[in-house]
Design a protein around this motif. Structure first.
Motif, PDB file in Angstrom:
ATOM      1  N   ARG A 150      -0.413 -11.186   2.457  1.00 22.79           N
ATOM      2  CA  ARG A 150      -0.594 -12.051   3.622  1.00 22.79           C
ATOM      3  C   ARG A 150       0.758 -12.557   4.127  1.00 22.79           C
ATOM      4  O   ARG A 150       1.048 -12.508   5.324  1.00 22.79           O
ATOM      5  N   MET A 151       1.600 -13.000   3.205  1.00 25.09           N
ATOM      6  CA  MET A 151       2.906 -13.529   3.606  1.00 25.09           C
ATOM      7  C   MET A 151       3.775 -12.437   4.243  1.00 25.09           C
ATOM      8  O   MET A 151       4.508 -12.695   5.200  1.00 25.09           O
ATOM      9  N   PHE A 152       3.702 -11.236   3.709  1.00 20.44           N
ATOM     10  CA  PHE A 152       4.473 -10.127   4.296  1.00 20.44           C
ATOM     11  C   PHE A 152       3.974  -9.842   5.719  1.00 20.44           C
ATOM     12  O   PHE A 152       4.755  -9.647   6.639  1.00 20.44           O
ATOM     13  N   LYS A 153       2.658  -9.802   5.870  1.00 20.98           N
ATOM     14  CA  LYS A 153       2.103  -9.457   7.183  1.00 20.98           C
ATOM     15  C   LYS A 153       2.390 -10.563   8.200  1.00 20.98           C
ATOM     16  O   LYS A 153       2.670 -10.279   9.363  1.00 20.98           O
ATOM     17  N   GLU A 154       2.336 -11.799   7.739  1.00 15.77           N
ATOM     18  CA  GLU A 154       2.645 -12.906   8.658  1.00 15.77           C
ATOM     19  C   GLU A 154       4.089 -12.865   9.144  1.00 15.77           C
ATOM     20  O   GLU A 154       4.420 -13.440  10.168  1.00 15.77           O
ATOM     21  N   THR A 155       4.954 -12.196   8.401  1.00 13.57           N
ATOM     22  CA  THR A 155       6.339 -12.054   8.847  1.00 13.57           C
ATOM     23  C   THR A 155       6.591 -10.660   9.433  1.00 13.57           C
ATOM     24  O   THR A 155       7.727 -10.169   9.432  1.00 13.57           O
ATOM     25  N   GLY A 156       5.509 -10.016   9.897  1.00 15.18           N
ATOM     26  CA  GLY A 156       5.675  -8.801  10.690  1.00 15.18           C
ATOM     27  C   GLY A 156       5.772  -7.491   9.935  1.00 15.18           C
ATOM     28  O   GLY A 156       6.068  -6.453  10.528  1.00 15.18           O
ATOM     29  N   HIS A 157       5.534  -7.517   8.632  1.00 13.01           N
ATOM     30  CA  HIS A 157       5.628  -6.276   7.854  1.00 13.01           C
ATOM     31  C   HIS A 157       4.296  -5.535   7.844  1.00 13.01           C
ATOM     32  O   HIS A 157       3.235  -6.140   7.944  1.00 13.01           O
ATOM     33  N   GLN A 158       4.393  -4.218   7.712  1.00  4.82           N
ATOM     34  CA  GLN A 158       3.200  -3.371   7.616  1.00  4.82           C
ATOM     35  C   GLN A 158       3.271  -2.581   6.320  1.00  4.82           C
ATOM     36  O   GLN A 158       4.364  -2.257   5.843  1.00  4.82           O
ATOM     37  N   ASN A 159       2.129  -2.207   5.805  1.00  4.62           N
ATOM     38  CA  ASN A 159       2.119  -1.366   4.614  1.00  4.62           C
ATOM     39  C   ASN A 159       2.082   0.107   4.972  1.00  4.62           C
ATOM     40  O   ASN A 159       1.581   0.490   6.024  1.00  4.62           O
ATOM     41  N   ALA A 160       2.619   0.914   4.078  1.00  4.70           N
ATOM     42  CA  ALA A 160       2.597   2.370   4.238  1.00  4.70           C
ATOM     43  C   ALA A 160       2.610   2.956   2.827  1.00  4.70           C
ATOM     44  O   ALA A 160       2.585   2.205   1.840  1.00  4.70           O
ATOM     45  N   TYR A 161       2.611   4.285   2.746  1.00  6.60           N
ATOM     46  CA  TYR A 161       2.666   4.898   1.414  1.00  6.60           C
ATOM     47  C   TYR A 161       3.553   6.131   1.423  1.00  6.60           C
ATOM     48  O   TYR A 161       3.383   7.023   2.259  1.00  6.60           O
ATOM     49  N   PHE A 162       4.475   6.173   0.465  1.00  3.57           N
ATOM     50  CA  PHE A 162       5.421   7.279   0.341  1.00  3.57           C
ATOM     51  C   PHE A 162       5.188   8.014  -0.984  1.00  3.57           C
ATOM     52  O   PHE A 162       4.612   7.454  -1.908  1.00  3.57           O
ATOM     53  N   PRO A 163       5.663   9.267  -1.068  1.00  2.00           N
ATOM     54  CA  PRO A 163       5.352  10.081  -2.260  1.00  2.00           C
ATOM     55  C   PRO A 163       5.827   9.486  -3.597  1.00  2.00           C
ATOM     56  O   PRO A 163       6.878   8.853  -3.673  1.00  2.00           O
ATOM     57  N   LEU A 164       5.027   9.767  -4.608  1.00  8.31           N
ATOM     58  CA  LEU A 164       5.350   9.404  -5.992  1.00  8.31           C
ATOM     59  C   LEU A 164       6.580  10.141  -6.494  1.00  8.31           C
ATOM     60  O   LEU A 164       7.332   9.635  -7.314  1.00  8.31           O
ATOM     61  N   PHE A 165       6.741  11.373  -5.996  1.00  9.99           N
ATOM     62  CA  PHE A 165       7.819  12.229  -6.523  1.00  9.99           C
ATOM     63  C   PHE A 165       9.019  12.246  -5.590  1.00  9.99           C
ATOM     64  O   PHE A 165       8.870  12.220  -4.366  1.00  9.99           O
ATOM     65  N   ILE A 166      10.191  12.328  -6.204  1.00  8.99           N
ATOM     66  CA  ILE A 166      11.439  12.405  -5.444  1.00  8.99           C
ATOM     67  C   ILE A 166      12.207  13.643  -5.917  1.00  8.99           C
ATOM     68  O   ILE A 166      12.499  13.767  -7.103  1.00  8.99           O
ATOM     69  N   PRO A 167      12.518  14.562  -4.999  1.00  6.65           N
ATOM     70  CA  PRO A 167      13.303  15.734  -5.415  1.00  6.65           C
ATOM     71  C   PRO A 167      14.629  15.273  -6.009  1.00  6.65           C
ATOM     72  O   PRO A 167      15.239  14.327  -5.514  1.00  6.65           O
ATOM     73  N   LYS A 168      15.053  15.947  -7.038  1.00  3.27           N
ATOM     74  CA  LYS A 168      16.278  15.535  -7.733  1.00  3.27           C
ATOM     75  C   LYS A 168      17.470  15.429  -6.785  1.00  3.27           C
ATOM     76  O   LYS A 168      18.294  14.525  -6.904  1.00  3.27           O
ATOM     77  N   SER A 169      17.519  16.331  -5.810  1.00  3.26           N
ATOM     78  CA  SER A 169      18.662  16.324  -4.888  1.00  3.26           C
ATOM     79  C   SER A 169      18.694  15.060  -4.019  1.00  3.26           C
ATOM     80  O   SER A 169      19.765  14.543  -3.727  1.00  3.26           O
ATOM     81  N   TYR A 170      17.523  14.544  -3.603  1.00  2.00           N
ATOM     82  CA  TYR A 170      17.503  13.298  -2.827  1.00  2.00           C
ATOM     83  C   TYR A 170      18.023  12.168  -3.702  1.00  2.00           C
ATOM     84  O   TYR A 170      18.758  11.301  -3.276  1.00  2.00           O
ATOM     85  N   PHE A 171      17.479  12.189  -4.914  1.00  2.00           N
ATOM     86  CA  PHE A 171      17.731  11.095  -5.827  1.00  2.00           C
ATOM     87  C   PHE A 171      19.213  10.959  -6.132  1.00  2.00           C
ATOM     88  O   PHE A 171      19.716   9.867  -6.388  1.00  2.00           O
TER      89      PHE A 171
END
Lengths: 491, 491
Positions: B54-75
């Motif tokens: 609630r506090m995040f949303k009241e300050t204009g934030h939205q939720n989303a979802y990103f992948p569990l896995f990260i390619p080693k090269s990104y990391f």
């Protein structure tokens, strides 16, 4: 208004892919088969979660959280379960990176190999039943009615946003009961909850039924399902609920002492729906102009767009708009007021049509003079001017009307695309023609089911639990059939 | 009443471990370092999530979802980031199991090796910034104010329930801004939100500050934090918010066109709190009788226990109890009515004391006669009889009183355990004595910080943002110091 989206008629599959991306629901990530759920898509998923979570809690379930990783040995304990999932498992083998000694960069440290490999959960029966063993001693500890919201991974080779992704979000309920009857009651109850959710929130009519042996969940004695029909005449399984018998209790040695002191294995169910529902939602209602969202799930139910040229026009329009925002919100309506001056009204109309906002209200200087507002419905694309005094009442009415209209449209489509056939010829004709659900007699054997699948790509979606159950003869073998079952090509 | 829990005085660490398990918050799983969060513990976490969300949303934030896995090269793209996390990464190397050819069981299929290894996210900066590159072209696309609720994995060698686990749940905010000032404002805002949440919901007073260079998040230019003090005099970092500068934008080439058309890298923040807060909650308020929960987060704020021997006694008691349940609920109070006949009142009293339910109401036949109920507070363990007519009013009052009392108690404890010292001798005396926060002058060098850490195990928890900021001289080197900083031994 043109959205530069392929039409459904041109290429349904392409239409879907483009729409999911253009409407900001999700996109592919740099990780093979894993999607990014964007804020707008996630807001819809959050609404689904909220309603389902409420329904689960109202029926006595509690949430908990179990580990992401499953030791390989647990995972292998139930034979048909491992057969069902082994081919699509992400496996963790190491726990550390390090700088390569030859200076070529970061590598996986070969010295950090796990003693036992860990499977990233494709579903959590095994880790949960390993835990339940510690929680259950006596009938007093039963039932366990537990759900978790989690991410799971199934290494699918061909993926499509929401419909089939390597990682997806879902809820998985896992319950433990003292008797077989209680477990069957639970599995059926959860199928009914899914059906209710689908019909009342997603506005998607579903057929309730059971799966044939070959389509059952790996490890289940019975899989209950709800089956929906998409606008291209293909079926989509929208939720499943499994009666697992004592299979997992036996594999993980979960016994309880009954009132009479006798030890017995516990009876189990599991049930789940996933972000796949997002795909079903898009494919059931949306059109060539973009998304069409049912009011019960739309993140924004109403968008208000002010129309003005001069600053003093804005002031008058803004006053009316702000007042309406306030009134609608106090009536529990989710309203977005888009008063950005960086975008023109036409651009905004287009945008909210694409995003499927159920009702759009436009207010211009003439409206202020006349005391009117323009109300547009996304589902029918119809517009009308109404007195601004009646706007709140009208919106409240439209919320119900649009929700019902979407359901009824989907139900009509399904009725038009459900065909009872008496022969295999008819069966193939319908399948090559309009598609949809085909009700036909089947002799109950996996052999016949396989033959039809191989020859036509249609599968048995379910043995329906409702509707006519007159006996007859199989359209392939002529052998006796207890009742017609539901065939379709499916996602 | 004895709960068979080690007392805090005997062994604080053991007390904590036992309490977490006995109060049904969490337990260890069969997977090394991964916990099972049990329904009661998860219900508290859900309340934390709801308020923060609630506090995040009241300050204009939205939720989303990103992948569990990260390619080693990104990391590996951001140098200090990979240095910070490489040693504790779970690595996925394969995507399939199969039956061993020698019949020895299920093995990882060596033919299903991934071309590029995937890291199970320990935090998501890299995968998210790789995505933001596609989302940001112009200043109109900024700011991005996004949060995700997710599981993350850090392969810790020594784990403790909630405080340090290989997998944990958290939220991670990741924002992108057009200017440095905006990003710093955001990072500070989120620190303030965490502080507000901690004080108003967890009832834990915190010190707001910034981390020293050596304690910063891997990849951050500034780490803001909130630091709490546990009942054993050790500090616990309860939330962090990072100003990331343009580090990740540069690593992932995320540029935007400003209003004047010039291209520049985007400015970033990230911020998170985790299930670690559950540990802080337990360690701040609980006592030798069990959990003590602040009403704002307690899954059950009130429990009602009926007391009776005969069936006709139950009927009268039950009627009063049900009426009270209804009235309390209609006043927004979360009430549990435990009318089970399988457990005695004494057992129930014990149980709810252990579980930290803020208020217990007992109703017996004599109460019904007299029109009273017995109200017991968990925080002070005080009991009193009150007129049942005043019960709702009393409970509403107690919700505020208990919440404030817990905060005030924790604040007093902290005041008593915060010491300003002028010399290193004093510093060591306090640390060996009552512990707690020690305010001392420090010359600003990593060298001195390391020396103190090596000699005393105390670390700089933060450079405080509030309170006295008089200059002085370092307790070790005598060199100038801008202001006293906060030292403590920490979790």
């Amino acid at each position: 208004m043109a959205k530069n989206i392929t039409t459904r008629e041109e290429d349904y599959s392409k239409w879907y892919n483009e729409l999911v991306i253009k409407a900001d629901l999700a996109e592919n990530s740099g990780v093979r088969g894993c999607m990014v759920i964007k804020p707008y898509g996630f807001a819809i998923w959050e609404r689904m979660q909220a309603e389902l979570d409420r329904m689960f809690k109202e029926t006595g379930h509690q949430n908990a959280y179990f580990p992401l990783f499953i030791p390989k040995s647990y995972f292998s304990k139930e034979a048909s379960h491992v057969d069902g999932f082994a081919k699509e498992c992400a496996v963790v083998t190491h726990y550390r990176l390090k700088n390569a000694e030859d200076g070529s960069g970061i590598i996986v440290d070969p010295d950090a190999k796990l003693e036992e490999e860990l499977i990233v959960r494709p579903t959590s029966e095994t880790i949960i039943w390993d835990t339940y063993r510690k929680w259950v001693q006596s009938y007093r500890d039963l039932p366990l009615l537990i759900n978790q919201w989690a991410n799971v991974v199934r290494w699918e080779m061909r993926t499509r946003l929401f419909l089939r992704t390597a990682e997806f979000l879902w809820q998985e309920g896992h319950t433990a009961h003292a008797t077989k009857d209680e477990a069957i009651f639970e599995a059926e109850q959860m199928m009914n909850i899914y059906a209710e959710f689908s019909e009342n929130y997603l506005a998607i009519p579903v057929i309730k039924g059971t799966k044939t042996e070959s389509e059952r969940f790996a490890g289940a004695l019975e899989t209950y399902c709800i089956e929906a029909l998409m606008q291209d005449g293909k079926a989509l399984q929208a939720g499943t609920s499994h009666f697992l018998g004592q299979n997992f209790a036996k594999a993980f040695d979960v016994k309880f002492a009954a009132k009479d002191g006798k030890l017995d294995y516990v009876w189990a169910t599991s049930w789940g729906v996933s972000t796949r529902l997002m795909g079903a939602l898009v494919m059931t209602h949306s059109d060539d102009n973009g998304l069409v969202l049912p009011p019960n799930l739309a993140p924004d139910q109403v968008v208000i767009v002010p129309i003005y040229r001069k600053e003093e026009e804005f002031e008058a329009v803004n006053k009316v708009a702000l007042n309406l925002v306030k009134e609608l919100r106090s009536n529990g309506i989710r309203v977005k007021y888009d008063n950005r001056d960086t975008h023109k009204p036409g651009w905004k109309f287009n945008e909210y049509e694409l995003k499927g906002v159920p009702v759009r209200i436009a207010i211009g200087p003439k409206d202020v003079e006349k005391g009117t507002v323009e109300v547009a419905r996304r589902d029918t694309l119809k517009k009308e001017f109404i007195s601004s005094e009646n706007a709140v009442e009208k919106v409240l009415l439209l919320m119900d009307e649009i929700q019902s209209n979407l359901y009824n449209k989907a139900a009509s489509y399904r009725a038009e695309h459900t065909t009872e056939v008496a022969t295999y010829e008819e069966f193939k004709d319908v399948l090559q023609g309009k598609g949809g659900f085909i009700l036909a007699h089947w002799d109950g054997t996996t052999e016949t089911e396989e033959q039809i699948k191989n020859e036509t790509k249609a599968t048995i979606r379910c043995i329906p639990l409702e509707g006519s159950n007159e006996p007859g003869t199989c359209i392939i073998t002529g052998k006796p059939s207890e009742r017609k079952v539901v065939f379709a090509k499916a996602y």
